[in-house]
Design a protein around this motif. Structure first.
Motif, PDB file in Angstrom:
ATOM      1  N   VAL A 115     -58.121  32.133 -33.316  1.00 42.79           N
ATOM      2  CA  VAL A 115     -57.369  32.606 -32.163  1.00 42.79           C
ATOM      3  C   VAL A 115     -58.182  32.263 -30.924  1.00 42.79           C
ATOM      4  O   VAL A 115     -59.384  32.513 -30.871  1.00 42.79           O
ATOM      5  N   THR A 116     -57.514  31.657 -29.942  1.00 41.89           N
ATOM      6  CA  THR A 116     -58.170  31.281 -28.691  1.00 41.89           C
ATOM      7  C   THR A 116     -57.395  31.847 -27.522  1.00 41.89           C
ATOM      8  O   THR A 116     -56.168  31.731 -27.465  1.00 41.89           O
ATOM      9  N   VAL A 117     -58.119  32.456 -26.601  1.00 40.21           N
ATOM     10  CA  VAL A 117     -57.561  32.842 -25.312  1.00 40.21           C
ATOM     11  C   VAL A 117     -58.128  31.863 -24.305  1.00 40.21           C
ATOM     12  O   VAL A 117     -59.348  31.674 -24.224  1.00 40.21           O
ATOM     13  N   SER A 118     -57.255  31.210 -23.549  1.00 38.61           N
ATOM     14  CA  SER A 118     -57.717  30.300 -22.501  1.00 38.61           C
ATOM     15  C   SER A 118     -57.023  30.661 -21.197  1.00 38.61           C
ATOM     16  O   SER A 118     -55.930  31.231 -21.191  1.00 38.61           O
ATOM     17  N   GLY A 166     -55.647  37.377 -38.538  1.00 38.39           N
ATOM     18  CA  GLY A 166     -55.559  36.477 -37.397  1.00 38.39           C
ATOM     19  C   GLY A 166     -54.325  36.750 -36.549  1.00 38.39           C
ATOM     20  O   GLY A 166     -54.381  36.748 -35.319  1.00 38.39           O
ATOM     21  N   ARG A 167     -53.199  37.018 -37.200  1.00 43.96           N
ATOM     22  CA  ARG A 167     -51.963  37.313 -36.464  1.00 43.96           C
ATOM     23  C   ARG A 167     -52.054  38.647 -35.729  1.00 43.96           C
ATOM     24  O   ARG A 167     -51.557  38.784 -34.610  1.00 43.96           O
ATOM     25  N   ARG A 168     -52.705  39.631 -36.350  1.00 48.04           N
ATOM     26  CA  ARG A 168     -52.907  40.915 -35.659  1.00 48.04           C
ATOM     27  C   ARG A 168     -53.804  40.737 -34.436  1.00 48.04           C
ATOM     28  O   ARG A 168     -53.551  41.301 -33.370  1.00 48.04           O
ATOM     29  N   TRP A 207     -54.772  40.264 -28.619  1.00 44.84           N
ATOM     30  CA  TRP A 207     -55.307  39.521 -27.476  1.00 44.84           C
ATOM     31  C   TRP A 207     -54.224  39.167 -26.465  1.00 44.84           C
ATOM     32  O   TRP A 207     -54.503  39.074 -25.279  1.00 44.84           O
ATOM     33  N   VAL A 208     -52.993  38.964 -26.928  1.00 43.11           N
ATOM     34  CA  VAL A 208     -51.893  38.765 -25.968  1.00 43.11           C
ATOM     35  C   VAL A 208     -51.775  40.016 -25.104  1.00 43.11           C
ATOM     36  O   VAL A 208     -51.668  39.935 -23.878  1.00 43.11           O
ATOM     37  N   GLY A 209     -51.823  41.196 -25.750  1.00 48.62           N
ATOM     38  CA  GLY A 209     -51.741  42.446 -25.007  1.00 48.62           C
ATOM     39  C   GLY A 209     -52.913  42.664 -24.068  1.00 48.62           C
ATOM     40  O   GLY A 209     -52.749  43.136 -22.943  1.00 48.62           O
ATOM     41  N   GLY A 214     -52.600  32.241 -15.638  1.00 49.82           N
ATOM     42  CA  GLY A 214     -52.776  31.016 -16.414  1.00 49.82           C
ATOM     43  C   GLY A 214     -53.176  31.228 -17.854  1.00 49.82           C
ATOM     44  O   GLY A 214     -53.633  30.302 -18.517  1.00 49.82           O
ATOM     45  N   ALA A 215     -52.982  32.448 -18.380  1.00 50.92           N
ATOM     46  CA  ALA A 215     -53.414  32.760 -19.746  1.00 50.92           C
ATOM     47  C   ALA A 215     -52.553  32.082 -20.800  1.00 50.92           C
ATOM     48  O   ALA A 215     -51.344  31.924 -20.631  1.00 50.92           O
ATOM     49  N   ARG A 216     -53.191  31.665 -21.883  1.00 55.39           N
ATOM     50  CA  ARG A 216     -52.522  31.128 -23.066  1.00 55.39           C
ATOM     51  C   ARG A 216     -53.315  31.612 -24.273  1.00 55.39           C
ATOM     52  O   ARG A 216     -54.540  31.574 -24.279  1.00 55.39           O
ATOM     53  N   VAL A 217     -52.589  32.074 -25.298  1.00 58.40           N
ATOM     54  CA  VAL A 217     -53.216  32.534 -26.533  1.00 58.40           C
ATOM     55  C   VAL A 217     -52.617  31.722 -27.675  1.00 58.40           C
ATOM     56  O   VAL A 217     -51.391  31.572 -27.758  1.00 58.40           O
ATOM     57  N   THR A 218     -53.468  31.164 -28.523  1.00 65.82           N
ATOM     58  CA  THR A 218     -52.987  30.357 -29.647  1.00 65.82           C
ATOM     59  C   THR A 218     -53.624  30.820 -30.944  1.00 65.82           C
ATOM     60  O   THR A 218     -54.771  31.283 -30.964  1.00 65.82           O
TER      61      THR A 218
END
Length: 65
Positions: free
Chosen positions: A8-11, A28-30, A35-37, A44-48
């Motif tokens: 999981v990456t937060v950018s 990983g999904r949890r 992290w989205v929350g 400019g946040a993106r979480v993958t």
């Protein structure tokens, strides 16, 4: 020590801010949802969530569509 299969990456603005690896997809999904929350309101946040074994993106926020 090896990293887990699910990353999981937060950018923000294309630059990695935070990364974590887990062996279990459910964990990983949890973490992705958490992290989205926690970080989704950053400009400019993106979480993958990526499966490192296949290289496939399992989910991302915001949705790329």
């Amino acid at each position: 020590m090896t990293a887990g299969r699910y990353r999981v990456t937060v950018s923000t603005d294309g630059q990695p801010l935070l990364q974590g690896w887990w062996d279990d997809e459910t964990v990983g999904r949890r973490k992705f949802a958490s992290w989205v929350g926690e970080h989704g309101s950053r400009p400019g946040a993106r979480v993958t969530l990526v499966d490192e074994e296949t290289g496939g993106v399992l989910t991302e926020w915001p949705d790329a569509r």
